[in-house]
Every structure is written in structure tokens, then in C-alpha cells.
Write a protein that holds these residues in place. Structure first.
Motif, PDB file in Angstrom:
ATOM      1  N   LEU A 111       1.027  -1.315  -0.029  1.00 21.12           N
ATOM      2  CA  LEU A 111       0.328   0.124  -0.109  1.00 21.12           C
ATOM      3  C   LEU A 111       0.900   1.035  -0.425  1.00 21.12           C
ATOM      4  N   GLU A 112       1.963   1.345   0.660  1.00 22.44           N
ATOM      5  CA  GLU A 112       2.668   1.936   1.031  1.00 22.44           C
ATOM      6  C   GLU A 112       3.489   2.692  -0.850  1.00 22.44           C
ATOM      7  N   LEU A 113       3.773   1.565  -1.042  1.00 22.96           N
ATOM      8  CA  LEU A 113       4.520   2.032  -2.407  1.00 22.96           C
ATOM      9  C   LEU A 113       3.081   2.634  -3.070  1.00 22.96           C
ATOM     10  N   LEU A 114       2.421   1.240  -3.462  1.00 20.30           N
ATOM     11  CA  LEU A 114       1.037   2.122  -4.475  1.00 20.30           C
ATOM     12  C   LEU A 114       0.989   4.045  -4.036  1.00 20.30           C
ATOM     13  N   VAL A 156       4.384   1.645 -10.729  1.00 19.73           N
ATOM     14  CA  VAL A 156       4.496   2.128  -9.601  1.00 19.73           C
ATOM     15  C   VAL A 156       5.738   3.296  -9.916  1.00 19.73           C
ATOM     16  N   ILE A 157       6.643   2.955 -11.090  1.00 22.30           N
ATOM     17  CA  ILE A 157       7.245   3.537 -11.427  1.00 22.30           C
ATOM     18  C   ILE A 157       7.691   4.859 -12.678  1.00 22.30           C
ATOM     19  N   LYS A 158       6.306   3.601 -13.733  1.00 19.14           N
ATOM     20  CA  LYS A 158       5.942   4.907 -14.357  1.00 19.14           C
ATOM     21  C   LYS A 158       5.542   6.196 -14.351  1.00 19.14           C
ATOM     22  N   GLN A 159       4.166   5.873 -13.020  1.00 18.54           N
ATOM     23  CA  GLN A 159       3.775   7.047 -12.383  1.00 18.54           C
ATOM     24  C   GLN A 159       4.149   7.856 -11.823  1.00 18.54           C
ATOM     25  N   ILE A 160       5.510   7.446 -10.978  1.00 25.60           N
ATOM     26  CA  ILE A 160       6.448   8.837 -10.723  1.00 25.60           C
ATOM     27  C   ILE A 160       7.817   9.269 -11.626  1.00 25.60           C
ATOM     28  N   ARG A 161       7.400   8.250 -12.607  1.00 23.91           N
ATOM     29  CA  ARG A 161       8.541   8.879 -13.917  1.00 23.91           C
ATOM     30  C   ARG A 161       7.440  10.650 -14.672  1.00 23.91           C
ATOM     31  N   SER A 162       5.975  10.148 -14.484  1.00 21.15           N
ATOM     32  CA  SER A 162       5.227  10.929 -14.917  1.00 21.15           C
ATOM     33  C   SER A 162       4.913  12.350 -13.893  1.00 21.15           C
ATOM     34  N   ARG A 163       4.931  11.667 -12.728  1.00 15.46           N
ATOM     35  CA  ARG A 163       5.545  13.117 -11.799  1.00 15.46           C
ATOM     36  C   ARG A 163       6.404  13.873 -11.742  1.00 15.46           C
ATOM     37  N   GLN A 164       7.737  12.950 -12.495  1.00 13.60           N
ATOM     38  CA  GLN A 164       9.437  13.680 -12.582  1.00 13.60           C
ATOM     39  C   GLN A 164       8.574  15.014 -14.139  1.00 13.60           C
ATOM     40  N   SER A 165       7.568  14.873 -14.602  1.00 14.57           N
ATOM     41  CA  SER A 165       7.694  15.715 -15.335  1.00 14.57           C
ATOM     42  C   SER A 165       7.121  17.022 -15.378  1.00 14.57           C
ATOM     43  N   ASP A 166       6.096  16.972 -14.345  1.00 18.13           N
ATOM     44  CA  ASP A 166       5.692  17.767 -13.943  1.00 18.13           C
ATOM     45  C   ASP A 166       5.662  18.616 -12.848  1.00 18.13           C
ATOM     46  N   LEU A 167       7.282  17.579 -12.403  1.00 21.90           N
ATOM     47  CA  LEU A 167       7.432  18.607 -10.925  1.00 21.90           C
ATOM     48  C   LEU A 167       9.087  19.089 -12.040  1.00 21.90           C
ATOM     49  N   ARG A 168       9.216  19.122 -13.009  1.00 17.32           N
ATOM     50  CA  ARG A 168      10.283  20.080 -14.164  1.00 17.32           C
ATOM     51  C   ARG A 168       9.285  20.905 -14.219  1.00 17.32           C
ATOM     52  N   ARG A 169       7.607  21.479 -14.702  1.00 17.12           N
ATOM     53  CA  ARG A 169       6.860  22.173 -15.624  1.00 17.12           C
ATOM     54  C   ARG A 169       7.096  22.542 -14.540  1.00 17.12           C
ATOM     55  N   HIS A 170       6.690  22.372 -13.386  1.00 12.22           N
ATOM     56  CA  HIS A 170       6.726  23.067 -11.885  1.00 12.22           C
ATOM     57  C   HIS A 170       7.422  24.260 -11.451  1.00 12.22           C
ATOM     58  N   LEU A 171       8.934  23.840 -12.370  1.00  8.22           N
ATOM     59  CA  LEU A 171      10.418  24.211 -11.353  1.00  8.22           C
ATOM     60  C   LEU A 171      10.881  25.290 -12.498  1.00  8.22           C
ATOM     61  N   LEU A 172      10.165  25.338 -13.787  1.00  5.59           N
ATOM     62  CA  LEU A 172      10.116  26.269 -14.896  1.00  5.59           C
ATOM     63  C   LEU A 172       8.852  27.259 -14.547  1.00  5.59           C
ATOM     64  N   PHE A 173       8.196  26.953 -14.089  1.00  4.80           N
ATOM     65  CA  PHE A 173       7.006  27.459 -13.816  1.00  4.80           C
ATOM     66  C   PHE A 173       7.149  29.282 -13.502  1.00  4.80           C
ATOM     67  N   ARG A 174       8.457  28.846 -11.777  1.00  5.84           N
ATOM     68  CA  ARG A 174       8.980  29.127 -10.937  1.00  5.84           C
ATOM     69  C   ARG A 174       9.733  29.903 -11.600  1.00  5.84           C
TER      70      ARG A 174
END
Length: 563
Positions: A111-114, A156-174
């Protein structure tokens, strides 16, 4: 007697049986009574009969369906029996059961992994960059440990990779917002860690890392470009000149701030090769921003209507250009090329307005045949002289020429507020061309008034046209040439032109004095002749008076003699 047919069975049984009673009638009555009782029972229990019938039908359908399913499952029963008889199949089932039991024991960990993708998403929204990067790094650890194809871990790894793209866009928006140097350094550090996480497992890590660092520099400049182009919201509307000054100041501070941040973050932390690439990238960016600024400046300068605002904008742009010299991009010479045509147009426009007003005035007076608007009865002092501080007072007798001179002086006043040495030659050419246009207008007017058929004050209009041309050639042209040199700062040339104008005025005054003396002498001669004529007339009058008196005396004597 025979009993009636309407008797019931009860009555028949209860009544004493007569001798003559027929047994057939008794049986018939008993049969009818039984049928009547059956009908009443059926009517009473009709719902029960219907329910039993429906249940029977449903039961029959269920039994038919069950029979069909049994027929379908019957072939599989033989296969199951064969599998159960085989020992290997039992071992596999046992192993699968053991794996499922172990998975059930690790239920909380699974559950923690998910929950890792949703947790990383929450960290991104809360600006917790360190925690989000830790989760992204843990995804790489999971990928290395679980090399086999585990569907849950892979998803789970695939979903984390998509969140990495969101993190990059958020940092560039800053970076597209107004961030200070420490905040900017924090964001760039997070992006570099994210790049290092992405390049884990690559073969040529150094080459890939250099390419990603160059991509990071480009993304940094593009994001800061968006902040540079954004304009602050102001509650009160500003004038075009004030708005341009605010734009120049904002552009100057932001461009210099972005260049300083880039040098501090990228050029100080890279090697020799990286430093050269960063310098060339910054140089290209600065050149592009300067070009866009000059384009914006050219469109804004064309909307200005006075030289004072033009001077303020020029000073702000020159300060901006010299400040950019610290980044190796001093574009002062390119700024002057934008302001010079505008300043020339401001000055020349005043001259054109004056010439057009003169042409319109001459045309209106010529068409209406009235010369009074072209002359004035103002008395000009003969002792007044032209100086650098005031225009010739002879122009007071010609109001259109005076207004023309004021138009030229208004253009010269624009040069007092903003003067560029590079436009001297252009202004001299434009001044000669404008004076030539004014003189042409006067000559055209003279030819028009000298034409036959002019109505109204034709003689006066011809005289005024000739006097205006003389005044334009002898007074206005020398004076405006001297005033133009004063506006350009060449006082020696202005005094020389003024001295020539003063000499011409002295000659004109001498000619006027001689003409005045001749007029006075002519007036004296006329006066003496008139006195002599008056005396002769008086003598003739006296003679006539004496004759009249003598005639009256003779008439009196004749009357006395007759009486």
C-alpha cells in the motif's frame, strides 16, 4: 304428489322419504350440491392455485437452466480430475498459494508503494522539492532491484516518471515569476538533481549530462524571458511617455538581473568548455533581447509628440545601453539611429505647419480680395534693432510672416530640449528646403495677384505681396539662418549672420531717411505753392469785394436821385 325440482339436497335428506321418492332424483341433487361446493372452494382458493402454477413454471425453467450448466461443466470435470491426478500441478498450486500468502503478509508495504505517485504529486504542489526528488531517486532504486517483470512495480515507476515531468514543469514555471537570486539558485539546483536522476543508468553519462546542462541553460533563459515580457498591473493609466519610461526602466533592471543570475549560476559552476558555451549562449540571448527592445522602442518613439519626452526617453535608453556594456553589449549607437529621424520630424513638422498656414492665409485673402489681414497698423520704432534674443520688429507690419517666423522658432525650441549633433546636416537641408517652399508660396501669390481680373483691393494686395517678398528675402531668411545656428550652438556664425542683417537694416533705414527728407522737401514746396495761391485768391476776393461795394453805392445814389 311429486316434490318440486327446486328442493335442495339438505331438504331432501332431512325430510322424511316418501314412498314414492325416486332415488335418481336424490342422486342428482347430491351431485349438484357437490359441484356447487367445489365451485365455491375453487373460487375461494383461486390465488393459491395461480401461485402454485407460477412456482411450478419457474421451477421447471430453473431445472432446465441447471441441466444446461451441468452439461457445459461436464467436459471440464474430466480435465480437473486429470490435473488433480498429476503431482506437478499440485506443486504449482501450492507454490502460488505460498506466494499469495507472502504477498498478503506484505500488504501494508505494498500500500505504501502504491501511494508513492500521489505522495510525490502532493510534494510538488506544496513546493517540497527535496522530498519529491527523494521519491524520484527511490524509483530508480526500485527499478534496479526489481529487474524481473513485476507489473505493480513497473506501473508505480511509470507513474513516478510522469510526476517527474510535472515537477520539471513546476520548477520552470517558478522561474517565470519574480524570484530572487537565492530562490533562483534553489530552483536550478533542483533541476540539476532531476537531470542527474534522469541520466542514471545511461552509458555515456558525461556527454548526456553536458547536453542536459545546456538544455537547462536554454530552459532557464526561456523561462526568464517570459518574466521579462510580463508587465506589472497598474491601477492608474499612464501617459505614453511615462509608460515608455517605465518600460525602459523595467527592461533595463530585468535584463541586467537575468544576466547576473545566469553568470552567477552557470558560468561560475562549469568548466572551461562549459564557460565558453554559456558565454556564447548568453551573448545570443542578450543580442536577441536588445533587438526586441529596439523594435519596441521604435514603435513607441513614433507615438511621441514633443521633444521633452523624447529627451527623457533618450537619456533612459542611453543609460540602459551603457549599463549593458557590463554584459558586453553596449548598443548606444543603435539607440541614436531611432531617435534622430523622430527629432527631425518633430522640428520639420513645425515648419511645415507654418508654411501651410501662410499658403492658406494668402489664398483666402487673394480669393476674397481683402488685404487687411496681411498688414498691420502697428508702429515700428526706427531705432529698434534685431538681436539674438528677439526677432525683427519689422515683421509686425506683416502678421502672416510673423506667424511663419514663430513656427520656425517653435521648431528651433524643440532643439533646445533635445539636440543631437548627427542631425545638423539633415536639419540644414530641411531648413533650406522649407524656406524655399515658403518663398515659392510668396512668389506664387505675387503672380496670382498681378494677374488681371483680381477683384477687391487689388492694388493693395499687389503692394503687400511685393513687400512680403522683400521682407522674406531681406529679413526672415537671414534672421532664421542666424536663429538656427543659435539653436545648434554656433553663436559665432549666428553673430556674423546677424551683423549682415543689421547692416541691411541700416541701409534700409538710410534709404527710408533719404526718402523721408525728399518727402518733407516735396511737402514744403507744396505748402509754399499753396500759400501763394491762397494769397492770390485772397487778393482776387478783395477786388471782387470792392467791386461789389462800388456797385451797391451807385445803386443807392440812383435811388436817391429818383426820390
Amino acid at each position: 304428489s311429486k316434490p318440486s325440482a327446486d328442493l335442495t339436497m339438505t331438504e331432501l335428506l332431512s325430510s322424511p322419504a316418501p314412498a314414492e321418492l325416486d332415488e335418481r332424483q336424490v342422486a342428482k341433487a347430491a351431485l349438484e350440491a357437490a359441484e356447487e361446493q367445489l365451485r365455491s372452494l375453487c373460487a375461494t382458493h383461486a390465488g393459491t392455485f395461480v401461485a402454485v402454477e407460477r412456482r411450478g413454471v419457474a421451477l421447471s425453467a430453473a431445472l432446465a437452466d441447471l441441466q444446461d450448466r451441468i452439461n457445459e461443466v461436464e467436459p471440464n470435470v474430466a480435465n480437473v480430475q486429470q490435473v488433480l491426478e498429476d503431482g506437478n500441478a499440485l506443486a504449482e498450486l501450492s507454490e502460488k498459494h505460498r506466494v499469495r500468502r507472502r504477498t498478503l503478509l506484505q500488504h501494508s508495504s505494498i500500500l505504501e508503494l502504491l501511494e508513492l505517485p500521489s505522495l510525490m504529486d502532493a510534494c510538488v504542489r506544496s513546493n517540497l522539492y527535496e522530498e519529491a526528488l527523494s521519491i524520484a531517486s527511490f524509483a530508480n532504486t526500485l527499478e534496479r532491484r526489481h529487474t524481473e517483470k513485476n507489473i505493480v512495480v513497473i506501473r508505480v515507476i511509470k507513474q513516478i516518471r510522469s510526476r517527474q515531468s510535472d515537477l520539471r514543469r513546476h520548477l520552470l514555471f517558478r522561474l517565470k515569476q519574480n524570484v530572487t537570486m537565492p530562490q533562483c539558485l534553489e530552483v536550478v539546483t533542483a533541476l540539476r538533481r532531476l537531470n542527474s536522476i534522469d541520466v542514471e543508468g545511461c552509458q555515456d553519462i558525461d556527454k548526456v549530462h553536458d547536453g542536459m546542462d545546456l538544455k537547462l541553460q536554454v530552459d532557464f533563459l526561456e523561462a526568464r524571458d517570459a518574466w521579462l515580457e510580463s508587465s506589472p498591473r497598474t491601477s492608474t493609466p499612464l501617459a505614453p511617455s511615462e509608460q515608455l519610461l517605465d518600460t525602459i526602466e523595467r527592461y533595463r533592471t530585468r535584463v541586467f538581473e537575468i544576466g547576473t543570475q545566469f553568470n552567477a549560476i552557470f558560468r561560475a559552476s562549469t568548466g572551461t568548455t562549459g564557460t565558453s558555451s554559456s558565454a556564447s549562449l548568453l551573448s545570443m540571448w542578450v543580442t536577441r533581447r536588445v533587438q526586441s527592445f529596439l523594435t519596441m522602442l521604435a514603435s513607441s518613439v513614433n507615438q511621441m509628440e514633443d521633444s521633452a519626452s523624447l529627451r527623457d526617453a533618450l537619456e533612459a535608453c542611453v543609460f540602459f545601453a551603457t549599463s549593458m556594456g557590463r554584459l558586453g553589449c553596449d548598443f548606444t549607437s543603435m539607440v541614436l539611429e531611432i531617435f534622430e529621424p523622430k527629432l527631425v520630424s518633430l522640428v520639420v513638422s513645425q515648419w511645415k505647419v507654418g508654411v501651410s498656414s501662410l499658403e492658406e492665409t494668402l489664398k483666402v485673402c487673394r480669393d476674397s480680395g481683402v488685404a487687411s489681414p496681411l498688414t498691420s497698423s502697428s508702429i515700428v520704432s526706427k531705432t529698434s534693432s534685431t538681436s539674438l534674443e528677439q526677432p525683427p520688429r519689422q515683421l509686425l507690419s506683416n502678421p502672416p510672416l510673423a506667424r511663419l517666423t514663430n513656427a520656425y522658432l517653435s521648431g528651433f525650441n524643440e532643439l533646445r530640449r533635445c539636440l543631437l549633433p548627427s542631425i545638423f546636416v539633415t536639419l540644414r537641408i530641411e531648413l533650406k528646403r522649407s524656406l524655399k517652399t515658403g518663398k515659392t508660396a510668396l512668389e506664387t501669390n505675387q503672380r496670382a495677384v498681378n494677374a488681371p481680373g483680381l477683384r477687391g483691393e487689388a492694388t493693395k494686395l499687389r503692394e503687400v505681396a511685393e513687400n512680403m517678398i522683400i521682407a522674406f528675402e531681406n529679413v526672415i531668411e537671414p534672421y532664421l539662418a542666424g536663429a538656427f545656428e543659435v539653436a545648434l550652438g554656433d553663436f559665432a556664425a549666428a553673430k556674423e549672420l546677424l551683423s549682415k542683417l543689421t547692416e541691411e537694416e541700416d541701409e534700409i533705414e538710410d534709404d527710408d531717411a533719404v526718402q523721408d527728407e525728399e518727402d518733407v522737401a516735396g511737402e514744403d514746396t507744396v505748402d509754399n505753392g499753396s500759400i501763394k495761391d491762397d494769397a492770390e485768391g485772397a487778393e482776387e476776393d478783395n477786388t471782387e469785394l470792392d467791386a461789389v461795394n462800388d456797385f451797391e453805392t451807385l445803386e443807392k445814389n440812383d435811388t436817391a436821385e429818383k426820390s
